[in-house]
Write a protein that holds these residues in place. Structure first.
Motif, mmCIF file in Angstrom:
data_model
loop_
_atom_site.group_PDB
_atom_site.id
_atom_site.type_symbol
_atom_site.label_atom_id
_atom_site.label_comp_id
_atom_site.label_asym_id
_atom_site.label_seq_id
_atom_site.Cartn_x
_atom_site.Cartn_y
_atom_site.Cartn_z
ATOM 1 N N UNK A 294 0.832 -1.215 0.000
ATOM 2 C CA UNK A 294 0.000 0.000 0.000
ATOM 3 C C UNK A 294 0.863 1.260 0.000
ATOM 4 N N UNK A 295 2.113 1.147 0.465
ATOM 5 C CA UNK A 295 2.997 2.317 0.476
ATOM 6 C C UNK A 295 3.314 2.764 -0.942
ATOM 7 N N UNK A 296 3.485 1.796 -1.843
ATOM 8 C CA UNK A 296 3.792 2.132 -3.236
ATOM 9 C C UNK A 296 2.581 2.708 -3.960
ATOM 10 N N UNK A 297 1.410 2.609 -3.325
ATOM 11 C CA UNK A 297 0.179 3.136 -3.910
ATOM 12 C C UNK A 297 -0.197 4.488 -3.317
ATOM 13 N N UNK A 298 0.720 5.062 -2.513
ATOM 14 C CA UNK A 298 0.516 6.408 -1.995
ATOM 15 C C UNK A 298 0.018 6.506 -0.574
ATOM 16 N N UNK A 299 -0.255 5.369 0.081
ATOM 17 C CA UNK A 299 -0.704 5.388 1.471
ATOM 18 C C UNK A 299 0.502 5.651 2.376
ATOM 19 N N UNK A 300 0.330 6.463 3.405
ATOM 20 C CA UNK A 300 1.432 6.798 4.302
ATOM 21 C C UNK A 300 1.715 5.664 5.279
ATOM 22 N N UNK A 301 2.932 5.654 5.821
ATOM 23 C CA UNK A 301 3.288 4.666 6.840
ATOM 24 C C UNK A 301 2.376 4.811 8.054
ATOM 25 N N UNK A 302 2.094 6.044 8.438
ATOM 26 C CA UNK A 302 1.224 6.281 9.590
ATOM 27 C C UNK A 302 -0.152 5.675 9.403
ATOM 28 N N UNK A 303 -0.713 5.791 8.192
ATOM 29 C CA UNK A 303 -2.031 5.223 7.905
ATOM 30 C C UNK A 303 -1.992 3.699 7.950
ATOM 31 N N UNK A 304 -0.896 3.112 7.456
ATOM 32 C CA UNK A 304 -0.751 1.652 7.486
ATOM 33 C C UNK A 304 -0.632 1.149 8.920
ATOM 34 N N UNK A 305 0.104 1.897 9.755
ATOM 35 C CA UNK A 305 0.239 1.509 11.170
ATOM 36 C C UNK A 305 -1.083 1.673 11.916
ATOM 37 N N UNK A 306 -1.841 2.707 11.575
ATOM 38 C CA UNK A 306 -3.166 2.880 12.181
ATOM 39 C C UNK A 306 -4.072 1.706 11.816
ATOM 40 N N UNK A 307 -4.021 1.285 10.555
ATOM 41 C CA UNK A 307 -4.813 0.139 10.103
ATOM 42 C C UNK A 307 -4.478 -1.103 10.914
ATOM 43 N N UNK A 308 -3.183 -1.373 11.075
ATOM 44 C CA UNK A 308 -2.744 -2.532 11.846
ATOM 45 C C UNK A 308 -3.197 -2.435 13.299
ATOM 46 N N UNK A 309 -3.072 -1.239 13.870
ATOM 47 C CA UNK A 309 -3.461 -1.018 15.271
ATOM 48 C C UNK A 309 -4.941 -1.324 15.492
ATOM 49 N N UNK B 68 16.966 -0.989 -1.588
ATOM 50 C CA UNK B 68 17.374 0.404 -1.758
ATOM 51 C C UNK B 68 17.158 1.216 -0.484
ATOM 52 N N UNK B 69 16.150 0.828 0.310
ATOM 53 C CA UNK B 69 15.807 1.612 1.490
ATOM 54 C C UNK B 69 16.865 1.524 2.580
ATOM 55 N N UNK B 70 17.689 0.469 2.536
ATOM 56 C CA UNK B 70 18.706 0.314 3.565
ATOM 57 C C UNK B 70 19.671 1.493 3.548
ATOM 58 N N UNK B 71 19.889 2.066 2.367
ATOM 59 C CA UNK B 71 20.799 3.190 2.255
ATOM 60 C C UNK B 71 20.061 4.524 2.377
ATOM 61 N N UNK B 72 18.819 4.569 1.869
ATOM 62 C CA UNK B 72 18.086 5.825 1.839
ATOM 63 C C UNK B 72 17.452 6.193 3.177
ATOM 64 N N UNK B 73 17.064 5.165 3.983
ATOM 65 C CA UNK B 73 16.395 5.408 5.273
ATOM 66 C C UNK B 73 15.185 6.320 5.092
ATOM 67 N N UNK B 74 14.316 5.979 4.158
ATOM 68 C CA UNK B 74 13.128 6.776 3.859
ATOM 69 C C UNK B 74 12.166 6.789 5.035
ATOM 70 N N UNK B 75 11.576 7.972 5.311
ATOM 71 C CA UNK B 75 10.593 8.098 6.375
ATOM 72 C C UNK B 75 9.274 7.453 5.998
ATOM 73 N N UNK B 76 9.069 7.200 4.715
ATOM 74 C CA UNK B 76 7.816 6.611 4.267
ATOM 75 C C UNK B 76 8.036 5.248 3.606
ATOM 76 N N UNK B 77 9.104 4.554 3.988
ATOM 77 C CA UNK B 77 9.419 3.266 3.387
ATOM 78 C C UNK B 77 9.004 2.087 4.246
ATOM 79 N N UNK B 78 9.191 0.883 3.684
ATOM 80 C CA UNK B 78 8.782 -0.333 4.373
ATOM 81 C C UNK B 78 9.612 -0.619 5.620
#
Length: 270
Positions: free
Chosen positions: A151-166, A189-199
């Motif tokens: 869902x992150x690649x579809x534009x949903x934020x990490x916060x929204x995904x965590x809220x869903x899980x919660x 790729x994220x291991x180097x980028x440390x994206x705030x909105x990544x998996x």
């Protein structure tokens, strides 16, 4: 029944006796952990649980073919009302082609407006884990998600995904004393980028919510024909004073299951 007997032994569980209220988080990096999703799907269906499966990355026929090899018929489970399957690819295609909010399920409303979060998806889960189905009474409800990180690649934020899980955990695990299994894939790729909105950030947030993690990785020594990777099993203490316990195993996936070895006990890996 013996297909994943070694894993059941490691987790001290079986379809006849398993811990209620468990949130199991599966993650993978440099390899594919989907064999664990297939295991838990067949496990909970054998246990007689009502299963709500959010298949966001593969078709129903894909899961059905693999489950058939594991001795479970998803078609029969769905016809009996034991299994509710959301085919994310099919629903997504309907939204993209029709573009009308009135068409199909509202579970994938986030495709129309990612900023709205996953409320529609949660409503779908809540409505389908309650009560029986097909006139039969099933065991504790189970939610399976393959995989949430898509869902992150579809534009949903990490916060929204965590809220869903919660909210799913509060409903399924706490209120209904059922179980949850979620898969999250971490991109290299994220291991180097440390994206705030990544998996990776999603994974870290989910680890704080779950009771058991199965982190699947490729072998640090590289490819091996007889061993496909390693799994770190982590039992997380949910109460004050409880310690987190970790164990590392190597595994090999077969056509009808998988074998697990305590690290260093297989002659295939030096």
């Amino acid at each position: 029944m013996r297909m994943f007997a070694e894993l059941n032994s490691i987790l001290n569980t079986s379809p006849d006796s398993f811990k209620p209220g468990e949130f199991i988080l599966v993650s993978d990096k440099h390899t594919d952990a989907s064999f664990l999703i297939h295991h838990f799907l067949s496990f909970y269906l054998r246990a007689g649980c009502k299963v709500c499966f959010l298949g966001l990355v593969q078709s129903f026929s894909h899961y059905s073919a693999i489950s058939q090899r594991l001795g479970v018929s998803l078609t029969q489970a769905r016809e009996k009302g034991q299994l509710v399957f959301l085919e994310g690819l099919k629903e997504s295609l309907g939204v993209l082609l029709q573009g009308e909010a009135s068409k199909g399920t509202r579970a994938v409303d986030f495709l129309r407006d990612p900023s709205s979060g996953l409320r529609g998806l949660y409503d779908f889960v809540r409505d389908n884990v309650r009560g029986g189905g097909g006139g039969e009474e099933w065991g504790p409800p189970v939610l399976l998600v393959d995989d949430l990180s898509v869902v992150l690649s579809l534009g949903v934020s990490v916060g929204a995904a965590l809220d869903f899980s919660h909210y799913c955990r509060a409903t399924v695990c706490s209120k209904l004393q059922g179980s949850m299994v979620m898969l999250v894939r971490c991109e290299e790729e994220e291991e180097e980028e440390e994206s705030d909105e990544g998996s990776e950030r999603l994974l870290r947030g989910l680890i704080h919510q779950c009771s058991l993690t199965l982190q699947v990785q490729g072998l640090p020594t590289g490819y091996c024909r007889d061993i496909h990777g390693q799994v770190e099993v982590c039992w997380r203490g949910q109460c004050d004073g409880q310690q987190t316990q970790k164990k590392l195993f190597q595994y090999k996936v077969h056509d009808k299951g998988a074998s697990f070895f305590a690290r260093g006990t297989s002659s295939a890996v030096l």
